[in-house]
Design a protein around this motif. Structure first.
Motif, PDB file in Angstrom:
ATOM      1  N   UNK A 159       0.831  -1.206   0.000  1.00 58.40           N
ATOM      2  CA  UNK A 159       0.000   0.000   0.000  1.00 58.40           C
ATOM      3  C   UNK A 159       0.865   1.255   0.000  1.00 58.40           C
ATOM      4  N   UNK A 160       1.967   1.226   0.758  1.00 58.70           N
ATOM      5  CA  UNK A 160       2.874   2.374   0.805  1.00 58.70           C
ATOM      6  C   UNK A 160       3.507   2.624  -0.558  1.00 58.70           C
ATOM      7  N   UNK A 161       3.844   1.544  -1.257  1.00 62.62           N
ATOM      8  CA  UNK A 161       4.433   1.688  -2.591  1.00 62.62           C
ATOM      9  C   UNK A 161       3.426   2.292  -3.567  1.00 62.62           C
ATOM     10  N   UNK A 162       2.178   1.908  -3.448  1.00 59.77           N
ATOM     11  CA  UNK A 162       1.146   2.473  -4.329  1.00 59.77           C
ATOM     12  C   UNK A 162       0.938   3.954  -4.055  1.00 59.77           C
ATOM     13  N   UNK A 163       0.989   4.311  -2.780  1.00 62.94           N
ATOM     14  CA  UNK A 163       0.860   5.724  -2.411  1.00 62.94           C
ATOM     15  C   UNK A 163       1.977   6.546  -3.035  1.00 62.94           C
ATOM     16  N   UNK A 164       3.164   5.947  -3.124  1.00 58.76           N
ATOM     17  CA  UNK A 164       4.316   6.634  -3.716  1.00 58.76           C
ATOM     18  C   UNK A 164       4.250   6.669  -5.239  1.00 58.76           C
ATOM     19  N   UNK A 165       3.212   6.067  -5.804  1.00 61.03           N
ATOM     20  CA  UNK A 165       3.018   6.134  -7.246  1.00 61.03           C
ATOM     21  C   UNK A 165       3.399   4.889  -8.016  1.00 61.03           C
TER      22      UNK A 165
END
Length: 217
Positions: free
Chosen positions: A119-125
């Protein structure tokens, strides 16, 4: 002719394990992170070769890839030969029976990943492909390698489905398991002991590798 079953077994298991690794890594990811209608039925079908009698698996492969099936017809038109009783059939049989081990290992590996990391990676784009290749695959790497080794070991020892689908043609489709069967039937016990010893030695090494992969650091 002594070395042919050993060479064919190793080649068949290697090709089957690579195919199963690719399919298992992808499908394991899908079934680990997605919910969809018919998921339970689909997963049950994928795991069936693990529990089906080898003769049933071999029979189903003959039905699926025989000349009366569309897959068998297309293969025969392209390669001018039936897939049954060929080394390709040995690879297919080995891959089918080995797939559940790879699939289950991959699914378990992906399922153990903390969703917050992705999820954190997705938030970072990061897109789904980058999440899969840069995060999911490395974090599930140990489980994936375990699945690969187990699949190779299972493919190496495949007998029943291979005997029905690929046959036992010396110099063409005879693998170590079928060679052991013929050696015992013909009372060539020294030859049977040799093939059995080689099979046990290879399997022991591979299972030892599996243990090392899963050992806690």
């Amino acid at each position: 002719m002594f070395w042919f079953p050993i060479q064919l077994s190793l080649l068949t298991a290697s090709v089957a394990a690579v195919l199963v690794f690719i399919a298992g890594a992808v499908l394991g990811r899908i079934f680990a992170v997605r919910n969809f209608r018919g998921k339970l039925a689909a997963e049950t079908c994928l795991m069936l070769p693990l529990v089906l009698p080898p003769s049933v698996t071999g029979f189903l492969l003959i039905i699926a890839f025989g000349t009366n099936s569309w897959i068998g017809s297309v293969y025969e038109k392209v390669f001018q030969n039936s897939i049954i009783f060929t080394p390709v059939a040995a690879v297919v049989a080995a891959a089918v029976v080995a797939f559940p081990l790879m699939f289950q290992s991959a699914k378990t590996g992906y399922g153990s990943i903390d969703p917050n990391i992705e999820a954190a990676a997705r938030v970072e784009g990061a897109g789904e492909w980058r999440v899969f290749t840069n995060i999911a695959l490395p974090l599930a790497g140990r489980a994936l390698m375990t699945g690969f080794v187990l699949s190779f070991t299972r493919a190496l020892g495949e007998f029943g489905a291979t005997l029905m689908f690929a046959g036992n043609i010396p110099g063409v489709t005879q693998t170590m398991p079928t060679a052991i069967y013929v050696a015992i039937e013909s009372n060539q016990m020294n030859l049977a002991y040799t093939y059995v010893g080689i099979s046990i030695f290879i399997s022991f090494l591979l299972l030892g590798l599996t243990y090392l992969l899963n050992r806690e650091d």
